[in-house]
Design a protein around this motif. Structure first.
Motif, PDB file in Angstrom:
ATOM      1  N   MET A   1      28.516  45.558  36.481  1.00 34.36           N
ATOM      2  CA  MET A   1      28.350  44.237  36.078  1.00 34.36           C
ATOM      3  C   MET A   1      29.207  43.964  35.978  1.00 34.36           C
ATOM      4  SD  MET A   1      27.014  44.484  31.915  1.00 34.36           S
ATOM      5  CE  MET A   1      25.463  44.151  31.982  1.00 34.36           C
ATOM      6  N   ALA A   2      29.537  42.187  36.026  1.00 37.22           N
ATOM      7  CA  ALA A   2      30.540  41.468  36.153  1.00 37.22           C
ATOM      8  C   ALA A   2      30.916  40.810  34.318  1.00 37.22           C
ATOM      9  CB  ALA A   2      29.932  40.029  35.971  1.00 37.22           C
ATOM     10  N   THR A   3      31.686  40.643  33.672  1.00 37.12           N
ATOM     11  CA  THR A   3      32.551  40.853  32.290  1.00 37.12           C
ATOM     12  C   THR A   3      31.555  38.885  32.259  1.00 37.12           C
ATOM     13  OG1 THR A   3      34.430  39.914  33.175  1.00 37.12           O
ATOM     14  CG2 THR A   3      33.995  42.597  33.000  1.00 37.12           C
ATOM     15  N   THR A   4      31.927  38.656  30.822  1.00 32.17           N
ATOM     16  CA  THR A   4      32.004  37.238  30.524  1.00 32.17           C
ATOM     17  C   THR A   4      33.137  36.729  31.130  1.00 32.17           C
ATOM     18  OG1 THR A   4      30.638  38.090  28.629  1.00 32.17           O
ATOM     19  CG2 THR A   4      31.326  36.006  28.677  1.00 32.17           C
ATOM     20  N   THR A   5      33.773  37.021  31.408  1.00 28.74           N
ATOM     21  CA  THR A   5      35.145  35.552  31.990  1.00 28.74           C
ATOM     22  C   THR A   5      34.808  35.825  33.089  1.00 28.74           C
ATOM     23  OG1 THR A   5      36.599  36.383  29.988  1.00 28.74           O
ATOM     24  CG2 THR A   5      37.538  36.048  31.551  1.00 28.74           C
ATOM     25  N   SER A   6      34.446  36.517  33.839  1.00 31.40           N
ATOM     26  CA  SER A   6      34.427  36.803  35.218  1.00 31.40           C
ATOM     27  C   SER A   6      33.683  35.471  35.327  1.00 31.40           C
ATOM     28  CB  SER A   6      33.676  37.726  36.251  1.00 31.40           C
ATOM     29  OG  SER A   6      32.881  38.240  35.738  1.00 31.40           O
ATOM     30  N   LYS A   7      32.384  35.498  34.784  1.00 33.05           N
ATOM     31  CA  LYS A   7      31.154  34.236  35.094  1.00 33.05           C
ATOM     32  C   LYS A   7      31.634  33.015  34.705  1.00 33.05           C
ATOM     33  CE  LYS A   7      26.984  37.679  33.967  1.00 33.05           C
ATOM     34  NZ  LYS A   7      27.032  38.553  33.337  1.00 33.05           N
TER      35      LYS A   7
ATOM     36  N   LYS B   1      34.444  32.771  35.288  1.00 36.77           N
ATOM     37  CA  LYS B   1      35.748  32.114  36.296  1.00 36.77           C
ATOM     38  C   LYS B   1      34.650  31.032  37.677  1.00 36.77           C
ATOM     39  CE  LYS B   1      39.298  34.704  34.848  1.00 36.77           C
ATOM     40  NZ  LYS B   1      40.402  35.595  35.391  1.00 36.77           N
ATOM     41  N   MET B   2      33.816  32.099  37.246  1.00 38.04           N
ATOM     42  CA  MET B   2      33.175  31.561  38.633  1.00 38.04           C
ATOM     43  C   MET B   2      31.985  30.503  38.600  1.00 38.04           C
ATOM     44  SD  MET B   2      30.691  35.158  39.252  1.00 38.04           S
ATOM     45  CE  MET B   2      30.281  35.696  38.605  1.00 38.04           C
TER      46      MET B   2
ATOM     47  N   ASP C   1      38.164  39.408  27.217  1.00 44.03           N
ATOM     48  CA  ASP C   1      36.839  38.710  27.015  1.00 44.03           C
ATOM     49  C   ASP C   1      35.987  38.656  26.078  1.00 44.03           C
ATOM     50  OD1 ASP C   1      34.268  38.870  28.983  1.00 44.03           O
ATOM     51  OD2 ASP C   1      33.509  41.270  28.829  1.00 44.03           O
TER      52      ASP C   1
END
Length: 81
Positions: free
Chosen positions: A1-7, A9-10, A41
């Motif tokens: 599951m993608a983290t909020t931070t990775s989202k 960053k996207m 995160d």
């Protein structure tokens, strides 16, 4: 599951923005602050609404019947207050 931070960053990449751009957006004082927030995160609802507004997006609760209740970024206090 993608983290909020990775989202986030996207989204920053999609809109051609950098992490450093979030410092002013979130009212932070240094680069280390945004780095720590991303590493942990640790995003509040206020942070997410502010980031969404900064990127021209919306965050909302979407109810089962399709009703959408947007979360708006908090209004900034006038300078000098």
């Amino acid at each position: 599951m993608a983290t909020t931070t990775s989202k986030i960053k996207m989204l920053l990449s999609y809109y051609g923005r950098k992490q450093i751009d979030l410092i002013d957006c979130l009212g932070m004082s240094c680069k280390q602050s945004i780095g720590n927030k991303m590493k942990r995160d640790s995003w509040s609802a206020r942070d997410l609404a502010t980031v969404a507004e900064f990127l021209g997006c919306k965050i909302a609760f979407i109810l089962p019947d399709g009703t959408t209740i947007p979360l708006d970024a908090p209004e900034k206090a006038p300078e000098g207050e």
